[in-house]
Motif scaffolding. Structure first.
Motif, PDB file in Angstrom:
ATOM      1  N   VAL A   1     -40.472 -17.657  18.849  1.00 25.58           N
ATOM      2  CA  VAL A   1     -41.411 -18.987  18.805  1.00 25.58           C
ATOM      3  C   VAL A   1     -42.394 -18.172  20.318  1.00 25.58           C
ATOM      4  O   VAL A   1     -42.014 -18.120  21.188  1.00 25.58           O
ATOM      5  CB  VAL A   1     -41.069 -20.186  19.326  1.00 25.58           C
ATOM      6  N   ASN A   2     -43.708 -18.028  19.726  1.00 29.30           N
ATOM      7  CA  ASN A   2     -44.552 -17.522  20.790  1.00 29.30           C
ATOM      8  C   ASN A   2     -45.961 -18.503  20.872  1.00 29.30           C
ATOM      9  O   ASN A   2     -46.694 -18.236  19.868  1.00 29.30           O
ATOM     10  CB  ASN A   2     -45.204 -16.186  20.366  1.00 29.30           C
TER      11      ASN A   2
ATOM     12  N   ASP B   1     -47.781 -21.284  19.297  1.00 28.02           N
ATOM     13  CA  ASP B   1     -47.984 -22.133  18.162  1.00 28.02           C
ATOM     14  C   ASP B   1     -47.691 -21.041  17.069  1.00 28.02           C
ATOM     15  O   ASP B   1     -47.626 -21.399  15.999  1.00 28.02           O
ATOM     16  CB  ASP B   1     -49.573 -22.260  17.922  1.00 28.02           C
ATOM     17  N   GLU B   2     -47.211 -19.577  17.354  1.00 25.40           N
ATOM     18  CA  GLU B   2     -46.844 -18.796  16.441  1.00 25.40           C
ATOM     19  C   GLU B   2     -45.347 -18.840  16.145  1.00 25.40           C
ATOM     20  O   GLU B   2     -44.677 -18.763  17.245  1.00 25.40           O
ATOM     21  CB  GLU B   2     -47.300 -17.381  16.686  1.00 25.40           C
TER      22      GLU B   2
ATOM     23  N   THR C   1     -44.861 -14.317  10.053  1.00 23.92           N
ATOM     24  CA  THR C   1     -45.462 -15.022  11.053  1.00 23.92           C
ATOM     25  C   THR C   1     -46.249 -16.419  10.471  1.00 23.92           C
ATOM     26  O   THR C   1     -47.148 -16.129   9.770  1.00 23.92           O
ATOM     27  CB  THR C   1     -46.310 -14.320  11.979  1.00 23.92           C
ATOM     28  N   TYR C   2     -46.003 -17.521  11.044  1.00 22.62           N
ATOM     29  CA  TYR C   2     -46.480 -18.711  10.513  1.00 22.62           C
ATOM     30  C   TYR C   2     -47.001 -19.538  11.826  1.00 22.62           C
ATOM     31  O   TYR C   2     -46.443 -19.380  12.797  1.00 22.62           O
ATOM     32  CB  TYR C   2     -45.655 -19.657   9.891  1.00 22.62           C
ATOM     33  N   ARG C   3     -48.161 -20.274  11.740  1.00 21.72           N
ATOM     34  CA  ARG C   3     -48.272 -21.440  12.646  1.00 21.72           C
ATOM     35  C   ARG C   3     -47.256 -22.434  12.524  1.00 21.72           C
ATOM     36  O   ARG C   3     -46.866 -22.584  11.464  1.00 21.72           O
ATOM     37  CB  ARG C   3     -49.727 -21.760  12.450  1.00 21.72           C
ATOM     38  N   ALA C   4     -46.635 -23.067  13.754  1.00 21.75           N
ATOM     39  CA  ALA C   4     -46.082 -23.916  13.815  1.00 21.75           C
ATOM     40  C   ALA C   4     -46.483 -25.320  12.754  1.00 21.75           C
ATOM     41  O   ALA C   4     -45.545 -25.708  12.024  1.00 21.75           O
ATOM     42  CB  ALA C   4     -45.710 -24.622  15.255  1.00 21.75           C
ATOM     43  N   GLU C   5     -47.642 -25.559  12.788  1.00 22.47           N
ATOM     44  CA  GLU C   5     -48.023 -26.888  11.953  1.00 22.47           C
ATOM     45  C   GLU C   5     -47.888 -26.354  10.488  1.00 22.47           C
ATOM     46  O   GLU C   5     -47.885 -27.375   9.564  1.00 22.47           O
ATOM     47  CB  GLU C   5     -49.682 -26.942  12.256  1.00 22.47           C
ATOM     48  N   GLN C   6     -47.672 -25.284   9.872  1.00 22.49           N
ATOM     49  CA  GLN C   6     -47.568 -24.892   8.680  1.00 22.49           C
ATOM     50  C   GLN C   6     -45.994 -25.132   8.034  1.00 22.49           C
ATOM     51  O   GLN C   6     -45.792 -24.911   7.110  1.00 22.49           O
ATOM     52  CB  GLN C   6     -47.806 -23.259   8.140  1.00 22.49           C
TER      53      GLN C   6
END
Length: 55
Positions: free
Chosen positions: A20-21, A23-24, A40-45
């Motif tokens: 985890v970086n 929001d990524e 790699t995804y955005r946390a909101e996804q």
């Protein structure tokens, strides 16, 4: 790290969180899924995985 998640829009494959970086989130599909490499995804996804872990 190690949490199990699914992509919100298509929760078919279960991924394990590798890093985890901010929001990524870097994840990799569990098991022997074809095309198994880090994504790699955005946390909101992502959402928590709804099925039980494989044995």
């Amino acid at each position: 790290m190690g949490d199990r998640v699914q992509v919100r829009v298509s929760p078919v494959t279960v991924f394990q969180v590798l890093e985890v970086n901010g929001d990524e989130v870097v994840v990799m599909a569990e098991g022997d899924a074809p095309g198994r490499y880090p994504y790699t995804y955005r946390a909101e996804q992502l959402i928590p995985a709804s099925n039980e872990p494989p044995e």
